[in-house]
Scaffold this motif. Sequence first.
Motif, mmCIF file in Angstrom:
data_model
loop_
_atom_site.group_PDB
_atom_site.id
_atom_site.type_symbol
_atom_site.label_atom_id
_atom_site.label_comp_id
_atom_site.label_asym_id
_atom_site.label_seq_id
_atom_site.Cartn_x
_atom_site.Cartn_y
_atom_site.Cartn_z
ATOM 1 N N GLU A 227 -8.887 0.243 -4.186
ATOM 2 C CA GLU A 227 -9.673 1.482 -4.229
ATOM 3 C C GLU A 227 -8.891 2.662 -3.643
ATOM 4 O O GLU A 227 -9.025 3.799 -4.096
ATOM 5 C CB GLU A 227 -11.031 1.330 -3.539
ATOM 6 N N ASP A 228 -8.039 2.417 -2.650
ATOM 7 C CA ASP A 228 -7.223 3.489 -2.059
ATOM 8 C C ASP A 228 -6.144 3.955 -3.029
ATOM 9 O O ASP A 228 -5.864 5.149 -3.138
ATOM 10 C CB ASP A 228 -6.591 3.028 -0.746
ATOM 11 N N LEU A 229 -5.552 3.002 -3.750
ATOM 12 C CA LEU A 229 -4.546 3.337 -4.761
ATOM 13 C C LEU A 229 -5.168 4.219 -5.835
ATOM 14 O O LEU A 229 -4.627 5.266 -6.187
ATOM 15 C CB LEU A 229 -3.979 2.056 -5.376
ATOM 16 N N HIS A 230 -6.327 3.816 -6.321
ATOM 17 C CA HIS A 230 -7.031 4.564 -7.360
ATOM 18 C C HIS A 230 -7.439 5.946 -6.859
ATOM 19 O O HIS A 230 -7.293 6.943 -7.574
ATOM 20 C CB HIS A 230 -8.252 3.771 -7.833
ATOM 21 N N GLN A 231 -7.915 6.030 -5.628
ATOM 22 C CA GLN A 231 -8.361 7.308 -5.065
ATOM 23 C C GLN A 231 -7.200 8.303 -4.976
ATOM 24 O O GLN A 231 -7.350 9.473 -5.340
ATOM 25 C CB GLN A 231 -8.987 7.086 -3.691
ATOM 26 N N MET B 217 3.635 4.291 -6.807
ATOM 27 C CA MET B 217 4.224 3.110 -6.168
ATOM 28 C C MET B 217 3.153 2.434 -5.326
ATOM 29 O O MET B 217 2.409 3.103 -4.602
ATOM 30 C CB MET B 217 5.400 3.507 -5.273
ATOM 31 N N ASN B 218 3.101 1.127 -5.409
ATOM 32 C CA ASN B 218 2.104 0.368 -4.666
ATOM 33 C C ASN B 218 2.647 0.022 -3.279
ATOM 34 O O ASN B 218 2.955 -1.124 -2.969
ATOM 35 C CB ASN B 218 1.701 -0.888 -5.433
ATOM 36 N N ASP B 219 2.770 1.071 -2.453
ATOM 37 C CA ASP B 219 3.239 0.941 -1.068
ATOM 38 C C ASP B 219 2.530 2.013 -0.253
ATOM 39 O O ASP B 219 2.845 3.201 -0.360
ATOM 40 C CB ASP B 219 4.752 1.111 -1.001
ATOM 41 N N CYS B 220 1.564 1.592 0.557
ATOM 42 C CA CYS B 220 0.709 2.564 1.249
ATOM 43 C C CYS B 220 1.379 3.225 2.447
ATOM 44 O O CYS B 220 0.779 4.094 3.080
ATOM 45 C CB CYS B 220 -0.606 1.913 1.660
ATOM 46 N N ARG B 221 2.621 2.884 2.755
ATOM 47 C CA ARG B 221 3.290 3.534 3.883
ATOM 48 C C ARG B 221 3.595 4.997 3.579
ATOM 49 O O ARG B 221 3.697 5.808 4.493
ATOM 50 C CB ARG B 221 4.577 2.795 4.239
ATOM 51 N N TRP B 222 3.738 5.319 2.294
ATOM 52 C CA TRP B 222 4.001 6.698 1.889
ATOM 53 C C TRP B 222 3.266 6.973 0.585
ATOM 54 O O TRP B 222 3.266 6.129 -0.313
ATOM 55 C CB TRP B 222 5.493 6.922 1.609
ATOM 56 N N PRO B 223 2.680 8.158 0.428
ATOM 57 C CA PRO B 223 2.209 8.555 -0.904
ATOM 58 C C PRO B 223 3.446 8.771 -1.779
ATOM 59 O O PRO B 223 4.248 9.661 -1.513
ATOM 60 C CB PRO B 223 1.461 9.864 -0.640
ATOM 61 N N TRP B 224 3.614 7.927 -2.789
ATOM 62 C CA TRP B 224 4.886 7.826 -3.505
ATOM 63 C C TRP B 224 4.620 7.667 -4.997
ATOM 64 O O TRP B 224 3.961 6.722 -5.416
ATOM 65 C CB TRP B 224 5.621 6.625 -2.949
ATOM 66 N N PHE B 225 5.140 8.596 -5.760
ATOM 67 C CA PHE B 225 4.966 8.581 -7.209
ATOM 68 C C PHE B 225 6.313 8.500 -7.902
ATOM 69 O O PHE B 225 7.350 8.837 -7.320
ATOM 70 C CB PHE B 225 4.199 9.826 -7.665
#
Length: 139
Positions: free
Chosen positions: A126-130, A33-41
């Motif tokens: 880059e954070d999403l990919h990492q 999920m493209n939401d950096c508030r939580w690591p979310w898959f």
Amino acid sequence: MLPGQRRGFELDRRLEADSEPVMWLGLCELRIMNDCRWPWFLLVPLRPGSEEIHDLTPLDQAMLTFETNMVAQGLKKVTGCTKINSAALGNIVRQLHVHIIARNEGDAGWPGPVWGYGQREPYKREDLHQLAEAVKAAL
């Protein structure tokens, strides 16, 4: 993925808009999920017309459980979170998908659910990919 594996399967446009593909696990496509508030898959079983877990065959149900546990363990290892939330709600997006979310006391919305809390905050690319690569490596 083998040819024909996705025959008749089409990803819900809302899931496609809110998340990015990470990899195919066997039954499911793993998406972040493209939401950096939580690591979310998300795990999306590639089965046309499936809305509920009981719509899957018993073998697919077992595979979904296995893949959910595998991703939850990998996400917990990567993030060091204190709690994993996993759920298959489908009240708005009817297509069967399972959310796997790393939570920590004091995160945005804690201890409530992530749904409907505030505005989505997209990752820097880059954070999403990492994060996606770290979870892939942990699997």
